[in-house]
Design a protein around this motif. Structure first.
Motif, PDB file in Angstrom:
ATOM      1  N   VAL A  90      65.540  27.643   1.053  1.00  0.00           N
ATOM      2  CA  VAL A  90      66.807  28.314  -0.015  1.00  0.00           C
ATOM      3  C   VAL A  90      66.058  29.921  -0.146  1.00  0.00           C
ATOM      4  CG1 VAL A  90      67.617  28.238  -2.310  1.00  0.00           C
ATOM      5  CG2 VAL A  90      66.843  26.193  -1.445  1.00  0.00           C
ATOM      6  N   ILE A  91      67.146  30.718  -0.188  1.00  0.00           N
ATOM      7  CA  ILE A  91      66.970  31.963  -0.362  1.00  0.00           C
ATOM      8  C   ILE A  91      67.706  32.465  -1.407  1.00  0.00           C
ATOM      9  CG2 ILE A  91      68.472  32.643   1.483  1.00  0.00           C
ATOM     10  CD1 ILE A  91      66.685  35.164   1.923  1.00  0.00           C
ATOM     11  N   ALA A  92      67.392  33.136  -2.591  1.00  0.00           N
ATOM     12  CA  ALA A  92      68.150  33.759  -3.567  1.00  0.00           C
ATOM     13  C   ALA A  92      68.378  35.024  -3.417  1.00  0.00           C
ATOM     14  CB  ALA A  92      67.346  33.659  -4.725  1.00  0.00           C
ATOM     15  N   GLU A  93      69.953  35.399  -3.515  1.00  0.00           N
ATOM     16  CA  GLU A  93      70.569  36.651  -3.295  1.00  0.00           C
ATOM     17  C   GLU A  93      70.309  37.367  -4.637  1.00  0.00           C
ATOM     18  OE1 GLU A  93      74.288  36.105  -0.434  1.00  0.00           O
ATOM     19  OE2 GLU A  93      74.674  36.152  -2.680  1.00  0.00           O
ATOM     20  N   GLY A  94      70.269  38.663  -4.699  1.00  0.00           N
ATOM     21  CA  GLY A  94      70.506  39.488  -6.121  1.00  0.00           C
ATOM     22  C   GLY A  94      69.362  39.571  -7.024  1.00  0.00           C
ATOM     23  N   ASP A 116      74.018  32.169  -4.385  1.00  0.00           N
ATOM     24  CA  ASP A 116      74.941  33.440  -4.715  1.00  0.00           C
ATOM     25  C   ASP A 116      74.413  34.020  -5.800  1.00  0.00           C
ATOM     26  OD1 ASP A 116      77.320  34.878  -4.045  1.00  0.00           O
ATOM     27  OD2 ASP A 116      77.750  34.549  -6.109  1.00  0.00           O
ATOM     28  N   ARG A 117      74.630  35.536  -5.696  1.00  0.00           N
ATOM     29  CA  ARG A 117      74.213  36.398  -6.807  1.00  0.00           C
ATOM     30  C   ARG A 117      74.731  36.166  -8.112  1.00  0.00           C
ATOM     31  NH1 ARG A 117      75.161  41.416  -8.689  1.00  0.00           N
ATOM     32  NH2 ARG A 117      77.299  41.687  -7.503  1.00  0.00           N
ATOM     33  N   SER A 118      75.742  35.562  -8.219  1.00  0.00           N
ATOM     34  CA  SER A 118      76.396  35.448  -9.726  1.00  0.00           C
ATOM     35  C   SER A 118      75.618  34.446 -10.543  1.00  0.00           C
ATOM     36  CB  SER A 118      77.797  34.810  -9.425  1.00  0.00           C
ATOM     37  OG  SER A 118      78.032  33.715  -8.884  1.00  0.00           O
ATOM     38  N   PHE A 119      74.857  33.421  -9.702  1.00  0.00           N
ATOM     39  CA  PHE A 119      74.078  32.343 -10.404  1.00  0.00           C
ATOM     40  C   PHE A 119      72.708  33.020 -10.818  1.00  0.00           C
ATOM     41  CE2 PHE A 119      76.673  29.957  -7.760  1.00  0.00           C
ATOM     42  CZ  PHE A 119      77.553  29.071  -8.702  1.00  0.00           C
ATOM     43  N   PHE A 132      76.552  30.550  -1.741  1.00  0.00           N
ATOM     44  CA  PHE A 132      76.621  29.087  -2.003  1.00  0.00           C
ATOM     45  C   PHE A 132      76.732  28.876  -3.370  1.00  0.00           C
ATOM     46  CE2 PHE A 132      75.384  24.515  -2.934  1.00  0.00           C
ATOM     47  CZ  PHE A 132      76.077  24.031  -2.192  1.00  0.00           C
ATOM     48  N   GLY A 133      77.760  27.911  -3.612  1.00  0.00           N
ATOM     49  CA  GLY A 133      77.904  27.672  -4.994  1.00  0.00           C
ATOM     50  C   GLY A 133      79.232  28.100  -5.696  1.00  0.00           C
TER      51      GLY A 133
END
Ligand code: C2E
Ligand code: MG
Ligand code: MG
Ligand code: MG
Length: 279
Positions: free
Chosen positions: A234-238, A203-206, A182-183
């Motif tokens: 919400v779940i955070a990647e990376g 998304d991991r990029s954020f 997402f994002g």
């Protein structure tokens, strides 16, 4: 040779693009063989509840080991499979294999673990997804509430009306839906309101630049706040560092996954990891 000089409007030939296309083509050809010879495997990455620090789920991630070329990343072969049509078959294989694994873990004495499976946008646009999910639920007998399908933001926006109906039908089966990455893409907030989903994955990029990057911090906070007011968790990647984890916890994010806890591992390794973590 690629020629892209500063002010010029004309791009004659982009070498890197052509290499990519050639590579995708040869990967695509190899995929048919790979499917026949079962060169694929699923690995499983734990998802952690930030308030309890416990494993609450896993994400199934496809791995392909080619006998000569070695490990090939899904970031390469999934787009190739989407191009040559094999994604339908690979997608079905991922879904059934992940659900069978849930039963295998159960037989080994692990409690029911929530399973997330990645779904390609092509599986939505083909119109076959709901039926194949029904079939897998029937064949494996798993609890639909323990299954989450991860669908990328860009793929649901491609054919948004069809996606709205598909997600509704999946939810009616009792299956959860998460928006992945997402994002990273254009997203219409109007559709976000209409999509019947349970979870957003940041998304991991954020996450990468946290906590120093002020813009990323602002975006992540905004995504969490918006998700909660729309009723999504919400779940955070990376997540790779303790400070990133703390940032998520302090800002009300429910779950995380990332190398800080564990990368994706083979099924047996996951069973070990679970037992160690919960004993
Ligand atoms: P995704 O669904 O967004 O999965 C997350 C990716 O981030 C995975 O890469 C995972 O290994 C990686 N990752 C997790 N934690 C960290 C971390 O802390 N740091 C870093 N640097 N990376 C982390 P992977 O396994 O290479 O998969 C890439 C993408 O391929 C996935 O992105 C997903 O879109 C796609 N994919 C994988 N398996 C399947 C599948 O069975 N079906 C479909 N349709 N797509 C799949
Ligand atoms: Mg995913
Ligand atoms: Mg993702
Ligand atoms: Mg991603």
């Amino acid at each position: 040779k690629a020629k892209r000089d500063g002010g010029s409007q004309v791009v004659f030939y982009d070498e890197s693009q052509s290499i990519e296309a050639t590579e995708r083509f040869s990967i695509g050809n190899n995929l048919f063989q790979a499917m026949k010879e079962l060169q694929f495997e699923l690995h499983y990455q734990p998802q952690i509840d930030l308030s309890t620090n416990r494993i609450v789920g896993v994400e199934a991630l496809a791995r392909w080991t080619h006998p000569q070329l070695g490990m090939i990343s899904p970031a390469k072969f999934i787009p190739a499979a989407e191009e040559n049509g094999l994604i339908e078959e690979i997608g079905k294989w991922s879904l059934i294999t992940a659900c069978q694994q849930m039963n295998l873990w159960k037989a080994q004495g692990l409690p029911s673990i929530r399973m997330s499976v990645n779904i390609s946008g092509k599986q939505i646009t083909s119109g076959l997804l709901v039926d194949s999910v029904k079939k897998v639920l029937n064949d494996t007998g798993i609890n639909p509430n323990h299954l989450i399908l991860e669908i990328t933001e860009s793929s649901v926006m491609q054919q948004a009306e069809l996606a709205v109906d598909t997600l509704k039908a999946l939810r009616a089966l009792g299956v959860g839906v998460a928006i992945d990455d997402f994002g990273t893409d254009y997203s219409s907030l109007t559709y976000l309101k209409r999509f019947k989903i349970d979870k957003l994955k940041i998304d991991r990029s954020f996450v990468m630049g946290l906590p120093e990057d002020k813009e990323d911090a602002a975006i992540v906070k905004a995504i969490i706040a918006m998700s909660h007011s729309l009723g999504f968790s919400v779940i955070a990647e990376g997540v790779e560092t303790e400070t990133q984890k703390l940032f998520m916890l302090e800002n009300g994010c429910e779950e995380m996954q990332g190398y800080l806890f564990s990368p994706a591992v083979p099924a047996d390794k996951f069973a070990e990891l679970w037992s160690k973590h919960h004993s």
